[in-house]
Design an enzyme around this catalytic site. Structure first.
Site, PDB file in Angstrom:
ATOM      1  N   ARG A   1      -5.442  14.863   4.045  1.00 16.43           N
ATOM      2  CA  ARG A   1      -4.702  14.507   3.101  1.00 16.43           C
ATOM      3  C   ARG A   1      -5.982  13.949   1.480  1.00 16.43           C
ATOM      4  O   ARG A   1      -4.820  14.075   0.429  1.00 16.43           O
ATOM      5  CB  ARG A   1      -3.653  13.086   2.817  1.00 16.43           C
ATOM      6  CG  ARG A   1      -3.949  12.522   3.528  1.00 16.43           C
ATOM      7  CD  ARG A   1      -3.157  10.724   4.112  1.00 16.43           C
ATOM      8  NE  ARG A   1      -4.029  10.046   4.851  1.00 16.43           N
ATOM      9  CZ  ARG A   1      -4.704   9.455   5.480  1.00 16.43           C
ATOM     10  NH1 ARG A   1      -3.804  10.467   7.112  1.00 16.43           N
ATOM     11  NH2 ARG A   1      -4.992   8.542   6.354  1.00 16.43           N
TER      12      ARG A   1
ATOM     13  N   HIS B   1      -9.618   6.187   0.964  1.00 13.17           N
ATOM     14  CA  HIS B   1      -8.428   5.319   1.719  1.00 13.17           C
ATOM     15  C   HIS B   1      -8.520   3.911   1.271  1.00 13.17           C
ATOM     16  O   HIS B   1      -9.587   3.940   1.091  1.00 13.17           O
ATOM     17  CB  HIS B   1      -8.861   5.077   3.113  1.00 13.17           C
ATOM     18  CG  HIS B   1      -8.839   7.015   3.964  1.00 13.17           C
ATOM     19  ND1 HIS B   1      -7.907   7.574   4.360  1.00 13.17           N
ATOM     20  CD2 HIS B   1      -9.914   7.643   4.331  1.00 13.17           C
ATOM     21  CE1 HIS B   1      -7.966   8.169   4.698  1.00 13.17           C
ATOM     22  NE2 HIS B   1      -9.784   8.769   5.175  1.00 13.17           N
ATOM     23  N   ASP B   2      -7.288   3.463   1.225  1.00 11.51           N
ATOM     24  CA  ASP B   2      -6.817   1.855   1.065  1.00 11.51           C
ATOM     25  C   ASP B   2      -7.541   1.346   2.167  1.00 11.51           C
ATOM     26  O   ASP B   2      -9.186   0.390   0.999  1.00 11.51           O
ATOM     27  CB  ASP B   2      -5.057   2.020   0.963  1.00 11.51           C
ATOM     28  CG  ASP B   2      -4.713   1.530   2.412  1.00 11.51           C
ATOM     29  OD1 ASP B   2      -5.503   2.721   3.057  1.00 11.51           O
ATOM     30  OD2 ASP B   2      -3.903   1.768   2.908  1.00 11.51           O
TER      31      ASP B   2
ATOM     32  N   THR C   1       1.405   7.810   8.877  1.00 11.45           N
ATOM     33  CA  THR C   1       0.735   8.156  10.122  1.00 11.45           C
ATOM     34  C   THR C   1       1.442   8.218  11.467  1.00 11.45           C
ATOM     35  O   THR C   1       3.103   7.731  11.647  1.00 11.45           O
ATOM     36  CB  THR C   1       0.013   6.477  10.510  1.00 11.45           C
ATOM     37  OG1 THR C   1       0.098   5.774  10.778  1.00 11.45           O
ATOM     38  CG2 THR C   1      -0.602   6.669   9.828  1.00 11.45           C
TER      39      THR C   1
ATOM     40  N   GLN D   1       1.066  -1.155  -0.164  1.00 12.45           N
ATOM     41  CA  GLN D   1       0.528   0.012  -0.372  1.00 12.45           C
ATOM     42  C   GLN D   1       0.913   1.302  -0.048  1.00 12.45           C
ATOM     43  O   GLN D   1       0.109   2.514   0.436  1.00 12.45           O
ATOM     44  CB  GLN D   1      -1.145  -0.548   1.766  1.00 12.45           C
ATOM     45  CG  GLN D   1      -0.430   0.201   2.548  1.00 12.45           C
ATOM     46  CD  GLN D   1       0.188  -1.451   3.412  1.00 12.45           C
ATOM     47  OE1 GLN D   1       0.208  -1.934   2.603  1.00 12.45           O
ATOM     48  NE2 GLN D   1       0.096  -1.617   4.771  1.00 12.45           N
TER      49      GLN D   1
ATOM     50  N   ARG E   1       2.057   9.697   1.213  1.00 15.80           N
ATOM     51  CA  ARG E   1       1.677  10.523   2.508  1.00 15.80           C
ATOM     52  C   ARG E   1       3.622  10.005   2.848  1.00 15.80           C
ATOM     53  O   ARG E   1       3.208   9.554   2.407  1.00 15.80           O
ATOM     54  CB  ARG E   1       0.136  10.182   2.734  1.00 15.80           C
ATOM     55  CG  ARG E   1       0.530   8.901   3.667  1.00 15.80           C
ATOM     56  CD  ARG E   1      -0.690   8.740   4.565  1.00 15.80           C
ATOM     57  NE  ARG E   1      -1.220   7.200   4.969  1.00 15.80           N
ATOM     58  CZ  ARG E   1      -0.344   6.206   5.388  1.00 15.80           C
ATOM     59  NH1 ARG E   1       0.823   6.254   5.494  1.00 15.80           N
ATOM     60  NH2 ARG E   1      -1.035   5.450   5.706  1.00 15.80           N
TER      61      ARG E   1
ATOM     62  N   ARG F   1      -8.150   6.624  -4.183  1.00 12.53           N
ATOM     63  CA  ARG F   1      -6.712   6.615  -3.020  1.00 12.53           C
ATOM     64  C   ARG F   1      -6.595   7.668  -2.699  1.00 12.53           C
ATOM     65  O   ARG F   1      -6.047   8.299  -3.435  1.00 12.53           O
ATOM     66  CB  ARG F   1      -6.032   6.064  -3.068  1.00 12.53           C
ATOM     67  CG  ARG F   1      -5.506   5.208  -1.146  1.00 12.53           C
ATOM     68  CD  ARG F   1      -4.699   4.631  -1.189  1.00 12.53           C
ATOM     69  NE  ARG F   1      -4.105   4.216   0.110  1.00 12.53           N
ATOM     70  CZ  ARG F   1      -3.325   4.176   0.210  1.00 12.53           C
ATOM     71  NH1 ARG F   1      -1.913   3.594  -0.573  1.00 12.53           N
ATOM     72  NH2 ARG F   1      -2.203   4.603   1.469  1.00 12.53           N
ATOM     73  N   HIS F   2      -6.206   8.195  -1.819  1.00 13.30           N
ATOM     74  CA  HIS F   2      -5.431   9.920  -2.077  1.00 13.30           C
ATOM     75  C   HIS F   2      -3.667   9.984  -2.584  1.00 13.30           C
ATOM     76  O   HIS F   2      -2.791   8.349  -1.802  1.00 13.30           O
ATOM     77  CB  HIS F   2      -5.647  10.278  -0.290  1.00 13.30           C
ATOM     78  CG  HIS F   2      -4.776   9.207   1.046  1.00 13.30           C
ATOM     79  ND1 HIS F   2      -3.933   9.033   0.805  1.00 13.30           N
ATOM     80  CD2 HIS F   2      -5.263   8.361   1.934  1.00 13.30           C
ATOM     81  CE1 HIS F   2      -3.534   7.842   2.032  1.00 13.30           C
ATOM     82  NE2 HIS F   2      -4.997   7.674   2.598  1.00 13.30           N
TER      83      HIS F   2
ATOM     84  N   ASP G   1     -14.874   5.733   3.868  1.00 11.40           N
ATOM     85  CA  ASP G   1     -13.775   5.746   5.373  1.00 11.40           C
ATOM     86  C   ASP G   1     -14.393   4.494   5.969  1.00 11.40           C
ATOM     87  O   ASP G   1     -15.786   4.108   5.873  1.00 11.40           O
ATOM     88  CB  ASP G   1     -14.077   6.855   5.674  1.00 11.40           C
ATOM     89  CG  ASP G   1     -13.180   7.150   7.112  1.00 11.40           C
ATOM     90  OD1 ASP G   1     -11.776   6.299   6.414  1.00 11.40           O
ATOM     91  OD2 ASP G   1     -13.069   7.403   8.327  1.00 11.40           O
TER      92      ASP G   1
ATOM     93  N   LYS H   1      -4.095  -6.615   4.258  1.00 12.09           N
ATOM     94  CA  LYS H   1      -5.449  -5.502   3.665  1.00 12.09           C
ATOM     95  C   LYS H   1      -6.398  -6.698   4.026  1.00 12.09           C
ATOM     96  O   LYS H   1      -7.542  -6.599   4.141  1.00 12.09           O
ATOM     97  CB  LYS H   1      -4.698  -5.041   2.512  1.00 12.09           C
ATOM     98  CG  LYS H   1      -4.055  -3.785   2.505  1.00 12.09           C
ATOM     99  CD  LYS H   1      -4.891  -2.978   3.147  1.00 12.09           C
ATOM    100  CE  LYS H   1      -3.300  -1.603   3.278  1.00 12.09           C
ATOM    101  NZ  LYS H   1      -3.599  -1.278   4.677  1.00 12.09           N
TER     102      LYS H   1
END
Ligand SMILES: *[C@@H]1O[C@H](CO)[C@@H](O)[C@H](O)[C@H]1NC(C)=O
Ligand SMILES: *[C@@H]1O[C@H](CO)[C@@H](O)[C@H](O)[C@H]1NC(C)=O
Ligand SMILES: *[C@@H]1O[C@H](CO)[C@@H](O)[C@H](O)[C@H]1NC(C)=O
Ligand SMILES: *[C@@H]1O[C@H](CO)[C@@H](O)[C@H](O)[C@H]1NC(C)=O
Ligand SMILES: *[C@@H]1O[C@H](CO)[C@@H](O)[C@H](O)[C@H]1NC(C)=O
Ligand SMILES: *[C@@H]1O[C@H](CO)[C@@H](O)[C@H](O)[C@H]1NC(C)=O
Length: 487
Positions: free
Chosen positions: A192, A377-378, A108, A74, A105, A101-102, A229, A317
């Protein structure tokens, strides 16, 4: 490996085994490795006046599909998995639904701390003298390695991935829009994701020579009902029991090698994985800046080790919101019901995480548009793929469940191809033949999906067969959503 016997490895998600709720608190930092000869992939020059990246390079070892940046799961930068195929003769596209997806990044906050903790252990270790031959020399640069990554935000390279996607969308589908009918754009509420959406609209506008400027119309609140989300299913369990099994298979030799080169560092397997993750994160954060450190980190690990890193992401995932998670696919149902509403030009019918206030207003959920773009998001995209029936692994046997003890090369569940940064699923509605019968085609990162679940032929299903096939979504997950709130 003793723990593996306690886990139900081969249960399809709809067996809803509660035994999946084995919560192990092992943190999962992901990572990878390795290297061969350094090849650089030059990215096209961005023509946007607003973007600072003019030319970027990203770490890339090996060639073709062997490039390690395609083993970052990812955290892989976006790439086309296949070349875009025009629709068959006699068919014209009349609606497009994009779920994206964004872009790339920073890590986190949790992942960033884990990476820094592993780095710190290496920095404080006793590294053998520089002159000595051997692998230990490869770690010297870490003494002076400066960790300078931010937290969770879109990086400039991620903005350019989104911007480029907007340009490509106009070039490919620009004929579907006009001043009265601009793309309708929504985003989940993370910064993001919002910035990815606005960079996309900017790229779209640029490609239209500023003729069209779509706006971001709806931002969904991630603490409320949000179909973009995966925050609405508190009872879904962590994938860490599964990734831990795989970590304990592939990481020990790497951890030993690093510890031998850095006596006293006492790295754990988790540290090894976290250190591997530094490679993709430092790479995407510094594209085009001529920084060499990321490449050195990446090269600490072999090509096979990067493949092992990738499988960690695949399992994460699969058991996070995919087929291996009893409460994974249910989280994708709200979006699918919105998609069905758009495809059929009928109101949304859903009892899961749609916001009925928003979805019943033509201002916030217009029907009869020709181009929709949603930013997400993923984990959410994985839930959506799994609820639709995409990337079904039943050809592997074992109930289509991935084995956390060993990767199967025949799997098509490869997160790098499913949800890299700026990943996109595009659902095209086509009108074919003289009768204008409607069909559906789904592309994931440009690759046409077979749609075997609705009798796909040449990657297309009749619209009505596609709708028919989405029983799980149309029944609002048959009671699975309620399980999201059971203890
Ligand atoms: C694009 O994203 C970047 C973040 O990398 C942000 O600073 C910039 O404002 C965004 N541009 C637009 C037009 O949204
Ligand atoms: C639905 O969306 C509206 C408008 O953003 C918001 O005020 C409301 O709280 C949302 N409701 C839920 C349950 O998400
Ligand atoms: C590593 O472990 C050894 C033996 O347990 C201990 O003496 C040493 O202080 C540890 N080093 C670090 C950096 O934690
Ligand atoms: C939010 O979702 C819940 C669960 O489906 C639903 O009961 C509620 O009506 C939704 N709220 C809105 C405003 O749509
Ligand atoms: C839907 O859009 C098409 C093309 O833009 C238009 O011809 C048609 O009248 C619209 N239908 C409705 C119900 O608005
Ligand atoms: C995967 O495909 C098989 C064979 O077509 C089917 O029986 C099974 O229900 C599918 N699994 C899911 C979760 O859609």
């Amino acid at each position: 490996m003793g723990s593996s016997s306690k886990l139900p490895l081969y249960l399809p998600y709809n067996d809803a085994g509660r035994q999946h709720r084995n919560r192990s608190s092992i943190t999962i930092a992901l990572l990878a490795f390795f290297a061969a000869s350094a090849l650089y992939l030059a990215w096209p020059a961005w023509t946007s006046p607003g973007l600072s990246i003019s030319r970027g390079e990203i770490n890339s070892f090996g060639a073709g599909s062997g490039r390690i940046q395609r083993r970052w799961a990812q955290y892989s930068p976006w790439y086309a998995v296949a070349e875009y195929q025009r629709p068959p003769q006699g068919c014209t596209i009349n609606q497009v639904n994009i779920l994206q997806r964004h872009g790339a990044r920073y890590p986190t906050s949790g992942a960033g701390k884990d990476i820094q903790s592993a780095l710190q252990k290496l920095k404080s270790a006793r590294l053998p003298p520089r002159t000595r031959q051997g692998s230990s020399n490869k770690l010297h640069f870490l003494k002076h390695f400066v960790y300078d990554l931010g937290e969770a935000d879109l990086v400039p390279y991620g903005a350019s991935e989104s911007y480029e996607a907007g340009r490509t969308t106009f070039r490919r589908y620009g004929h579907l829009v006009d001043e009265e009918n601009l793309p309708f754009v929504r985003a989940s509420g993370s910064e993001r994701v919002i910035l990815s959406a606005t960079n996309w609209t900017k790229g779209f506008s640029f490609a239209s020579q500023s003729a069209y400027f779509p706006v971001l119309s709806v931002i969904l609140d991630e603490s409320l009902n949000d179909t973009l989300d995966d925050s609405m299913c508190p009872s879904a369990t962590s994938p860490s029991p599964y990734t831990s099994i795989w970590l304990s298979q592939f990481a020990p030799p790497i951890t030993s090698r690093l510890n031998a080169a850095a006596p006293g560092a006492n790295l754990t397997d988790e540290d090894t994985h976290n250190l591997m993750s530094l490679c993709p994160f430092d790479s995407v954060a510094h594209v085009g800046q001529g920084r060499k450190e990321a490449r050195k980190v990446c090269k600490l690990f072999s090509e096979e080790e990067w493949e092992a890193y990738e499988y960690f992401g695949d399992l994460n995932k699969f058991y996070g919101t995919g087929y291996g998670q009893p409460l994974g696919p249910i989280q994708g149902v709200g979006y699918i019901n919105e998609l069905l509403a758009r495809l059929t030009n009928k109101p949304v019918h859903d009892h899961t995480q749609t916001n009925t206030t928003l979805d019943s207003s033509p201002l916030t959920f217009p029907l009869n548009k020709t181009l929709y773009a949603d930013f997400s998001h993923d984990n959410q995209m994985i839930a959506i793929y799994s609820a639709i029936g995409l990337f079904n692994q039943s050809h592997l046997g074992f109930g289509g469940i991935l084995d956390p003890r060993r990767p199967d090369e025949r799997r098509t569940w490869r997160v790098s191809e499913m949800v890299p940064f700026a990943a996109r699923m595009v659902v095209e509605r086509l009108s074919c033949g003289e009768g204008g019968e409607e069909y559906v085609r789904i592309l994931v990162n440009e690759k046409v999906q077979p749609l075997e679940f609705c009798g796909g032929s040449g990657g297309m299903c009749a619209l009505e067969d596609f709708v028919e096939s989405q029983v799980y979504a149309r029944s609002s997950g048959g009671g699975d959503f309620e399980k999201c709130f059971e203890k």
